[in-house]
Scaffold this active site. Structure first.
Site, PDB file in Angstrom:
ATOM      1  N   GLY A 156       0.840  -1.140   0.079  1.00 13.72           N
ATOM      2  CA  GLY A 156      -0.069   0.025  -0.180  1.00 13.72           C
ATOM      3  C   GLY A 156       0.985   1.246  -0.119  1.00 13.72           C
ATOM      4  O   GLY A 156       2.193   1.120   0.035  1.00 13.72           O
ATOM      5  N   ASP A 212      -2.059 -12.313   6.856  1.00  9.96           N
ATOM      6  CA  ASP A 212      -3.369 -11.538   7.286  1.00  9.96           C
ATOM      7  C   ASP A 212      -3.409 -11.261   8.702  1.00  9.96           C
ATOM      8  O   ASP A 212      -3.092 -11.867   9.808  1.00  9.96           O
ATOM      9  CB  ASP A 212      -4.091 -12.900   7.112  1.00  9.96           C
ATOM     10  CG  ASP A 212      -5.740 -12.534   7.547  1.00  9.96           C
ATOM     11  OD1 ASP A 212      -5.855 -11.252   7.902  1.00  9.96           O
ATOM     12  OD2 ASP A 212      -6.417 -13.498   7.591  1.00  9.96           O
ATOM     13  N   TYR A 219     -16.148   3.151   7.038  1.00 12.64           N
ATOM     14  CA  TYR A 219     -14.940   3.253   7.129  1.00 12.64           C
ATOM     15  C   TYR A 219     -14.654   3.723   8.360  1.00 12.64           C
ATOM     16  O   TYR A 219     -13.372   3.361   9.069  1.00 12.64           O
ATOM     17  CB  TYR A 219     -14.424   3.895   5.766  1.00 12.64           C
ATOM     18  CG  TYR A 219     -12.863   4.108   5.996  1.00 12.64           C
ATOM     19  CD1 TYR A 219     -11.765   3.217   5.634  1.00 12.64           C
ATOM     20  CD2 TYR A 219     -12.472   5.300   6.329  1.00 12.64           C
ATOM     21  CE1 TYR A 219     -10.516   3.397   5.694  1.00 12.64           C
ATOM     22  CE2 TYR A 219     -11.118   5.770   6.646  1.00 12.64           C
ATOM     23  CZ  TYR A 219     -10.216   4.684   6.233  1.00 12.64           C
ATOM     24  OH  TYR A 219      -8.742   4.967   6.324  1.00 12.64           O
TER      25      TYR A 219
END
Length: 303
Positions: free
Chosen positions: A21, A47, A136
Site C-alpha cells: 500500500g 493476514d 470506514y
C-alpha cells in the site's frame, strides 16, 4: 535530514504490514534511507486478522516494533462491504495489539480524520469527541479503542488526505494527470481537509515510534483546504491552468459514504509539520526526478 537511530534493540527489525500500500511502500523506502532494518510483509504474506499467522510472524522476525500499514481504504465500497472493512481495519489491528502486548513489542497503527463527524469549524485535536459518519470511519474508531485497550502504550496516528511520490493512487496525482492532459478535473468544494505529504508523515511517525511515544497523535501538514482548493494549489505549483479545476458540491458526486464537511486535523502534541502547499512543492520536485515513483536512494541523494 535528521537520521534517528533505532532503540537499544537495534539488532531487531521493524515489522511492517501492508507492504504494497501507499504507506507500506513509503515506510519501506524511508526506513532504507534512515538505515532502519525493516521486514515488510504484504497482505498475502500476513493476514493481520489471523492470530496464528501474527504469532508466527512475531516469533520468526522478533521485531522491536510492528508498524501496521495494512488497511481497507475504499471508503465508498465499505458501505456494502462492511464485514471485510471491519475485518481488516478493526479486527486486524486488535489482533496485532494483543500479540504485541503478549510479547512486549511496540505497535504503531494508523487511523483517520473520518472518525469525526465534521460539526466543528476549527481543526480537530486529539481529545475531541469522535462521531464517524460512515463504515470506514467507524472501523477506524473501533480499532483505536480496541488497540489501546489491548496495548495502552501503542501509538495510534490519525492522518488525512495523504499524497506521496512512490505510487499513483492519490488525489494529487489524479488531479495533475487530468489537467496535464487538458481535461477538466472536478473536486468537492464543501469538504475541508488537511492534506498530508507522505514523507513528512512517515518520518514523523518513525521519530515518534523511536522516541517511545504512545497514545493518539494527529500527524498532518498544516493548513485547511477543500479538495478543490488542493487541486488548484497543485495546478498552480505545476504551472497548469487552474481554470481546469471545476469545484462541485459533494452531493453531486453520488458517493455512497457520507463524509464530514470539516475534518481538518491539528495537534496539541507539539508537532509542527510544514504547510500542505510546501508539501506540494516537494512532491512535484520529487516526482519530476523520475517521472512518478522515486526509489529510496534517489530521494536520499536529493535530500
Amino acid at each position: 535530514m535528521n537520521v534517528f537511530q533505532a532503540p537499544a534493540t537495534a539488532g531487531q527489525p521493524l515489522l511492517i504490514t501492508g507492504a504494497q500500500g501507499t504507506l507500506g511502500r513509503a515506510l519501506e523506502r524511508i526506513c532504507e534511507i534512515r538505515n532502519l532494518a525493516a521486514i515488510c510483509l504484504s497482505r498475502h504474506e500476513l493476514d493481520i486478522a489471523d492470530p496464528v499467522a501474527v504469532e508466527v510472524a512475531l516469533q520468526r522476525y522478533t521485531p522491536w516494533a510492528v508498524v501496521n500499514a495494512a488497511g481497507y481504504v475504499r471508503v465508498d465500497e465499505a458501505e456494502k462491504d462492511a464485514a471485510r472493512c471491519y475485518h481488516v481495519n478493526t479486527t486486524g489491528p486488535k489482533v496485532l495489539a494483543q500479540a504485541c502486548a503478549h510479547r512486549a513489542v511496540q505497535l504503531l497503527t494508523f487511523s483517520s480524520d473520518l472518525v469525526f463527524d465534521g460539526q466543528q469549524s476549527v481543526p480537530y485535536t486529539e481529545g475531541d469527541a469522535k462521531g464517524p459518519l460512515n463504515v470506514y470511519g467507524r472501523s477506524k474508531s473501533l480499532a483505536e479503542r480496541d488497540v489501546l485497550t489491548a496495548l495502552p502504550q501503542a501509538l495510534v496516528v490519525r492522518t488525512s488526505a495523504f499524497f506521496g511520490p512512490w505510487d499513483e493512487e492519490n488525489f494529487v496525482h489524479f488531479a495533475l494527470q487530468s489537467m496535464r492532459s487538458g481535461r477538466v478535473f472536478e473536486a468537492a468544494d464543501d469538504l475541508q481537509i488537511s492534506p498530508t505529504y507522505v514523507p513528512d508523515l512517515v518520518n514523523t511517525v518513525l521519530d515518534l515510534l523511536i522516541d517511545g511515544e504512545s497514545g493518539i497523535w494527529h500527524v498532518a501538514n498544516r493548513g485547511t483546504y477543500t479538495w478543490a482548493q488542493l487541486a488548484q494549489l497543485a495546478a498552480e505549483a505545476a504551472g497548469l491552468n487552474t481554470a481546469l479545476v471545476r469545484p462541485r458540491p459533494v452531493a453531486e458526486f453520488g458517493w455512497s459514504a457520507p463524509r464530514p464537511a470539516f475534518s481538518a486535523l491539528s495537534t496539541r502534541r507539539g508537532i509542527v509539520l510544514p504547510t500542505a502547499d510546501d508539501g506540494l512543492g516537494r512532491y512535484l520536485a520529487d516526482t519530476s526526478r523520475s517521472g512518478c515513483v522515486l526509489k529510496g536512494e534517489e530521494l536520499k541523494q536529493a535530500s
